[in-house]
Write an enzyme that holds these catalytic residues in place. Structure first.
Site, PDB file in Angstrom:
ATOM      1  N   ASP A 181       0.842  -1.193   0.000  1.00 38.52           N
ATOM      2  CA  ASP A 181       0.000   0.000   0.000  1.00 38.52           C
ATOM      3  C   ASP A 181       0.876   1.241   0.000  1.00 38.52           C
ATOM      4  O   ASP A 181       1.840   1.330   0.749  1.00 38.52           O
ATOM      5  CB  ASP A 181      -0.915   0.032   1.229  1.00 38.52           C
ATOM      6  CG  ASP A 181      -1.800   1.266   1.217  1.00 38.52           C
ATOM      7  OD1 ASP A 181      -2.490   1.481   0.211  1.00 38.52           O
ATOM      8  OD2 ASP A 181      -1.787   2.014   2.202  1.00 38.52           O
ATOM      9  N   GLU A 265      -2.051  -1.092  -5.656  1.00 38.52           N
ATOM     10  CA  GLU A 265      -3.214  -0.324  -6.106  1.00 38.52           C
ATOM     11  C   GLU A 265      -3.113  -0.091  -7.605  1.00 38.52           C
ATOM     12  O   GLU A 265      -2.022   0.158  -8.106  1.00 38.52           O
ATOM     13  CB  GLU A 265      -3.188   1.072  -5.483  1.00 38.52           C
ATOM     14  CG  GLU A 265      -3.594   1.167  -4.065  1.00 38.52           C
ATOM     15  CD  GLU A 265      -3.517   2.637  -3.645  1.00 38.52           C
ATOM     16  OE1 GLU A 265      -4.378   3.043  -2.879  1.00 38.52           O
ATOM     17  OE2 GLU A 265      -2.610   3.353  -4.078  1.00 38.52           O
ATOM     18  N   CYS A 329     -11.987  -3.799   7.110  1.00 37.35           N
ATOM     19  CA  CYS A 329     -11.184  -4.513   8.097  1.00 37.35           C
ATOM     20  C   CYS A 329     -10.611  -5.748   7.413  1.00 37.35           C
ATOM     21  O   CYS A 329     -11.347  -6.554   6.848  1.00 37.35           O
ATOM     22  CB  CYS A 329     -12.042  -4.925   9.286  1.00 37.35           C
ATOM     23  SG  CYS A 329     -11.204  -6.070  10.393  1.00 37.35           S
ATOM     24  N   CYS A 332     -12.034  -9.123   9.458  1.00 34.88           N
ATOM     25  CA  CYS A 332     -13.400  -9.624   9.362  1.00 34.88           C
ATOM     26  C   CYS A 332     -14.117  -9.157   8.096  1.00 34.88           C
ATOM     27  O   CYS A 332     -15.193  -9.640   7.768  1.00 34.88           O
ATOM     28  CB  CYS A 332     -14.210  -9.236  10.601  1.00 34.88           C
ATOM     29  SG  CYS A 332     -14.589  -7.482  10.681  1.00 34.88           S
ATOM     30  N   CYS A 348     -10.795  -2.042  14.262  1.00 35.32           N
ATOM     31  CA  CYS A 348     -12.110  -2.476  13.822  1.00 35.32           C
ATOM     32  C   CYS A 348     -13.050  -2.496  15.021  1.00 35.32           C
ATOM     33  O   CYS A 348     -12.753  -3.096  16.049  1.00 35.32           O
ATOM     34  CB  CYS A 348     -12.011  -3.865  13.198  1.00 35.32           C
ATOM     35  SG  CYS A 348     -13.619  -4.502  12.702  1.00 35.32           S
ATOM     36  N   CYS A 351     -14.694  -6.408  15.145  1.00 35.75           N
ATOM     37  CA  CYS A 351     -13.974  -7.581  15.650  1.00 35.75           C
ATOM     38  C   CYS A 351     -12.789  -7.238  16.529  1.00 35.75           C
ATOM     39  O   CYS A 351     -12.162  -8.111  17.114  1.00 35.75           O
ATOM     40  CB  CYS A 351     -13.521  -8.480  14.497  1.00 35.75           C
ATOM     41  SG  CYS A 351     -12.108  -7.817  13.591  1.00 35.75           S
ATOM     42  N   ASP A 358      -2.038   1.615   7.250  1.00 35.39           N
ATOM     43  CA  ASP A 358      -1.499   1.281   5.930  1.00 35.39           C
ATOM     44  C   ASP A 358      -1.287  -0.224   5.790  1.00 35.39           C
ATOM     45  O   ASP A 358      -1.460  -0.788   4.713  1.00 35.39           O
ATOM     46  CB  ASP A 358      -0.180   2.023   5.687  1.00 35.39           C
ATOM     47  CG  ASP A 358      -0.402   3.536   5.602  1.00 35.39           C
ATOM     48  OD1 ASP A 358      -1.488   3.937   5.142  1.00 35.39           O
ATOM     49  OD2 ASP A 358       0.489   4.289   6.002  1.00 35.39           O
TER      50      ASP A 358
HETATM   51 ZN   LIG Z   1     -12.946  -6.507  11.901  1.00 37.95          ZN
END
Ligand SMILES: [Zn+2]
Length: 397
Positions: A181, A265, A329, A332, A348, A351, A358
């Protein structure tokens, strides 16, 4: 990077500058032709047509005819590539070239024997209409040089860069996927959790640059002092650029060696959100920081890194739509706009997964690549496919 310090004699320097002048003249003509074009008119002339026009112009202008046709044609070639980059949305529209700014020219159709070594530290290269010009043999020159570019930087240093497509690096046996990234706080984050930093100027150098810039502001226009300060600034900036180029080479080699598939990307898509305000598909990501990035050299360095990766790991670079990579995320899969605790941290709320923001994005890029690869038939691409690297992109100074 096979760039060498060119050491022309004063007489040769005059002739090299003439080549630069011709290249600039032809380039600016091309810019002008395209600037005059308006929608609805016949399309602006392409490379072939411009070459025909160049032949005409040479027939009528002795001073142009006195120059090298290779230099002049290659300036048109550069322009065609610049327009392609512009339409490909990876670069801005090519603009006028000014004297003393990024001067250079390219020579193609280099024959075996046009580059030779004279002694341990001295080599020479044959430049059309100029003759043998010496350069510092600071490292081995690759076999089979097909073209080279001669450049003069703002501080007056001459360089020659021999174009050689880097040898593809074999993929490791365990074809692991890595996501990379383009970071904000760091230059690049890997899905492995590694954070890569491009080298910048060191603190004393930064302080010196600031001092010089202040001096420049005070120096009288056109004064000798101002000229000296400008050269000193250019030298510092050249040093920084050299370090970044070196970093790109090392990093691309390292990634190509360690990973089977390298996911990044898709710049073409990312550039549509260049203003960073975002679109429906890719809601604005790191708005303020991206604006800063765009201004900086980082964007250019990133493009170079991807280009080098594609040469060193042909067929093993996967480009991913960057939408949501920073909000999803990676543990999850939930997309959560508020999950950024700060610019650097992702947590997150669903979760509890927490990571560098990054790195989280890099992991999403790797996941997306995993899907892309398994969606195709068979295992991840191991062997280089027959996709030729784009030669023109290699011919950079
Ligand atoms: Zn998550």
């Amino acid at each position: 990077m096979s760039r060498y310090r060119l050491q022309p004699s004063p007489a040769q320097e005059v002739m090299l500058l003439e080549h630069c002048g011709h290249a600039r003249f032809v380039w600016n003509l091309a810019v002008e032709q395209h600037a005059c074009w308006r929608p609805g008119r016949m399309s602006a002339p392409g490379f072939a047509e411009q070459c025909r026009q160049l032949t005409e112009a040479r027939a009528e202008n002795a001073w142009l005819r006195a120059g090298s046709i290779i230099v002049q044609q290659q300036a048109l070639k550069d322009f065609a590539q610049a327009m392609a980059n512009f339409f490909g949305r990876t670069h801005r529209r090519p603009t006028w070239r000014k004297r003393g700014q990024g001067e250079g020219f390219r020579i193609v159709a280099v024959k075996a024997g046009d580059v030779r070594r004279l002694s341990r530290h001295v080599g020479e290269v044959k430049v059309p209409k100029v003759g043998w010009v010496r350069f510092r043999w600071s490292r081995a020159v690759l076999e089979g040089v097909k073209s080279y570019r001669v450049t003069r930087d703002a501080s007056g240093r001459w360089h020659v860069a021999f174009a050689a497509i880097p040898e593809p690096i074999p993929a490791p046996t365990a074809g692991e996927v890595v996501g990379v990234d383009r970071g904000v706080a760091v230059s690049a984050a890997l899905s492995t959790g590694e954070l890569l930093h491009t080298p910048a100027l060191r603190d004393p150098e930064k302080a010196r640059l600031l001092r010089l810039l202040r001096k420049l502001a005070r120096a009288e226009r056109g004064s000798k002092r101002r000229g000296r300060v400008k050269v000193a600034i250019a030298k510092l900036k050249a040093r920084e650029r050299d370090r970044r180029k070196d970093w790109v080479e090392k990093t691309s080699t390292d990634l190509a060696r360690r990973f089977g598939v390298i996911a990044v990307e898709d710049l073409k898509i990312a550039n549509m959100t260049r203003s960073a305000k975002g679109s429906i598909d890719a809601p604005g990501r790191n708005v303020r920081q991206k604006a800063g990035l765009n201004r900086g050299i980082l964007a250019g360095g990133w493009g170079r890194l991807v280009a080098r990766l594609e040469q060193k790991a042909p067929g093993r670079v996967v480009k991913i739509n960057p939408a949501y990579t920073s909000q999803r995320c990676s543990a999850c899969g939930i997309v959560d706009r508020q999950a950024r605790e700060s610019q650097a941290a992702y947590r997150c709320r669903s979760c509890g997964y927490a990571a560098n923001a990054d790195v989280n994005a890099a992991r999403n890029i790797a996941h997306a690549a995993g899907h892309a690869v398994s969606a195709r038939e068979g295992p991840p691409l191991r062997e280089p496919t027959n996709r030729e690297p784009q030669r023109d992109l290699l011919l950079v100074g």
